[in-house]
Design a protein around this motif. Structure first.
Motif, short mmCIF file in Angstrom:
data_model
loop_
_atom_site.label_atom_id
_atom_site.label_comp_id
_atom_site.label_asym_id
_atom_site.label_seq_id
_atom_site.Cartn_x
_atom_site.Cartn_y
_atom_site.Cartn_z
N LEU A 164 0.84 -1.19 0.00
CA LEU A 164 0.00 0.00 0.00
C LEU A 164 0.87 1.24 0.00
O LEU A 164 1.76 1.39 0.84
CB LEU A 164 -0.90 0.01 1.24
N VAL A 165 0.62 2.14 -0.96
CA VAL A 165 1.26 3.46 -0.97
C VAL A 165 0.17 4.48 -0.69
O VAL A 165 -0.87 4.48 -1.36
CB VAL A 165 1.94 3.75 -2.32
N LEU B 128 3.90 8.58 1.74
CA LEU B 128 4.72 9.61 1.11
C LEU B 128 4.01 10.95 1.16
O LEU B 128 2.78 11.02 1.24
CB LEU B 128 5.01 9.24 -0.36
N SER B 129 4.77 12.03 1.09
CA SER B 129 4.17 13.37 1.11
C SER B 129 3.33 13.59 -0.14
O SER B 129 3.54 12.96 -1.18
CB SER B 129 5.26 14.43 1.18
N TRP B 130 2.37 14.52 -0.02
CA TRP B 130 1.54 14.84 -1.19
C TRP B 130 2.38 15.39 -2.35
O TRP B 130 2.00 15.25 -3.51
CB TRP B 130 0.47 15.85 -0.80
N GLU C 149 5.59 9.31 -7.48
CA GLU C 149 6.24 8.05 -7.13
C GLU C 149 5.41 6.84 -7.57
O GLU C 149 5.95 5.84 -8.04
CB GLU C 149 6.50 8.00 -5.62
N VAL C 150 4.10 6.92 -7.40
CA VAL C 150 3.25 5.82 -7.85
C VAL C 150 3.33 5.68 -9.37
O VAL C 150 3.42 4.56 -9.90
CB VAL C 150 1.79 6.02 -7.39
N GLU D 277 6.28 -2.12 -11.34
CA GLU D 277 6.29 -2.45 -9.92
C GLU D 277 5.11 -1.79 -9.21
O GLU D 277 5.24 -1.20 -8.13
CB GLU D 277 7.60 -1.98 -9.28
N ALA D 278 3.94 -1.88 -9.80
CA ALA D 278 2.77 -1.23 -9.24
C ALA D 278 2.46 -1.78 -7.85
O ALA D 278 2.58 -2.98 -7.61
CB ALA D 278 1.56 -1.43 -10.15
N PRO D 279 2.06 -0.93 -6.92
CA PRO D 279 1.61 -1.43 -5.62
C PRO D 279 0.26 -2.11 -5.78
O PRO D 279 -0.40 -1.96 -6.82
CB PRO D 279 1.49 -0.16 -4.78
N ASP D 280 -0.14 -2.86 -4.79
CA ASP D 280 -1.48 -3.44 -4.84
C ASP D 280 -2.54 -2.36 -4.65
O ASP D 280 -3.59 -2.38 -5.28
CB ASP D 280 -1.63 -4.51 -3.75
#
Length: 421
Positions: free
Chosen positions: A35-36, A73-75, A81-82, A90-93
């Motif tokens: 999770l990001v 992460l900061s706004w 970053e995503v 390397e996408a997060p879930d």
């Protein structure tokens, strides 16, 4: 966490729903969900990482075999970053960020109805659920919402003999009285690069216009109503010296908010977080609905951030069970309470509205249902928003031409729509 009255039955029902969803994760042994998330906190003491870490540990305890890897992460960085993660394969879930449409149109996201339980999906506020759709399929799950109202410093208005404005003429009259009392910013108008797309949209709505036409299918940025609005701002407010010592095009939202907290601003457009911060600093804050050209604005600005689930790692069932847990009332209310945001679900909104401790938020909750959101379902919106941020300050500057500036932004909007296909 404050206790919300009258939520026992709702919490029990949603807890059962979340538990049942969690029980459906059999066969998930050894799964780690990445999770990001964006950080809504302003310091290490109130960082969102504390919220997500506690939530993740609670979920892991009730769901053996599933781990939640949290990266907050900061706004300023999280959307970029995503995007970089996705570009690298390397996408997060899960990502809780500002926009989802580009990923949805690229086929990278799970539809919401393939993820969460029916009670969870049906519980989103209708306006926000619809805003999460691309071509009538929901991909974005709203996460944290807010609306805008006009804020005023009660003491400064009283000292100036001014009334809270109900329309633009009243706003201009109040600002003139504040200026006569040497208030530094009679009306703070932040049209700098930070978030001027929000300030601009509030004024366009007040003038009967907006970014999109009445059908919501096309941009109308250089419409006659919008030109009239920006001309009024330039001539009646900025040109009359009623917006303070910093040119609107150079004034960012946070600068304006900080000045309000210091007691230097008579009036500005604000959201619930500012109200709480200002009151803690000793400012007596009053609020009224956004004024329009001939009365209350046709709508206020509504804002939501978004949760989305990427397909890449194939963890659909595990993601869905976790999201059912994320969106139960206890967790929604906890997050909203920490950051003075509005809940995104019907049951949590009802619980907050019934809680006397949140009486100050009721006007914002009431405005949300009839608010107008950015066209976040359009992939063109990111480019349009950037064009507004870059250009709109020129419209009200000395020698500026509101019509020409809006036409420039409109051309950018057409180009963005064309490239989006």
């Amino acid at each position: 966490m404050r206790r919300y009255k009258g939520t026992t039955a709702v919490l029990a029902a949603l807890t059962i729903t979340a538990t049942l969803s969690g029980c459906g994760t059999g066969g998930s042994e050894g799964v780690t969900l990445k999770l990001v998330a964006a950080d809504y906190g302003s310091t290490d003491a109130n960082t969102s990482k504390k919220y997500w870490d506690a939530l993740a540990r609670a979920y892991e305890q009730k769901t053996p075999g599933v781990k939640i890897d949290v990266n907050v992460l900061s706004w300023k960085d999280v959307d970029r970053e995503v995007a970089a993660m996705v570009e690298r394969g390397e996408a997060p879930d899960l990502a809780q960020i500002g926009a989802y449409a580009d990923y949805a149109r690229a086929g990278k996201l799970y539809p919401v109805d393939n993820l969460v339980s029916v009670p969870t999906q049906a519980n989103f506020l209708p306006l926000l659920r619809q805003a999460g759709e691309v071509e009538r399929v929901q991909y974005g799950l709203p996460f944290g919402a807010s609306t805008r109202m006009l804020f005023f410093n009660e003491e400064l208005l009283d000292q100036a003999g001014a009334e809270p404005p109900a329309d633009w003429d009243g706003l201009r009259e109040a600002a003139a009285k504040l200026k006569a009392k040497d208030v530094k910013y009679p009306f703070a108008l932040p049209l700098g690069s930070e978030e001027s797309q929000a300030e601009t949209m509030m004024w366009l709505l007040g003038g009967g216009g907006g970014y999109r036409d009445a059908t919501g299918t096309a941009y109308q940025i250089d419409s006659p109503a919008n030109v009239e609005t920006m001309t009024w701002l330039k001539e009646k407010l900025v040109g009359a010296g009623l917006t303070g010592p910093v040119a609107p095009g150079e004034l960012d939202r946070q600068q304006a908010f900080d000045a309000f907290v210091r007691g230097e601003v008579g009036m500005l457009n604000g959201h619930p977080t500012l109200m709480d911060t200002a009151r803690k600093a000793g400012v007596k804050v009053g609020t009224v609905p956004l004024p329009g050209i001939d009365g209350k604005a046709k709508a206020t600005l509504g804002v939501a951030d978004w949760m989305m689930a990427f397909k890449q790692n194939g963890h659909r069932k595990e993601i869905g069970a976790f999201l059912d847990f994320v969106y139960n009332d206890k967790n929604v209310l906890d997050f909203s309470d920490r950051y003075d945001l509005l809940p995104v679900t019907v049951s949590a909104s009802d619980a907050m509205e019934a809680d006397s401790e949140h009486a100050a938020l009721r006007p914002f909750l009431e405005e949300l249902a009839g608010s107008e959101l950015y066209p976040v379902g359009e992939t063109s919106w990111a480019r349009v928003s950037e064009s507004v941020k870059k250009n709109i300050g020129r419209a009200v500057a000395p020698g500026g031409n509101p019509r020409a500036v809006l036409e420039d932004i409109a051309r950018d909007a057409r180009a963005a729509e064309t490239s989006a296909g």
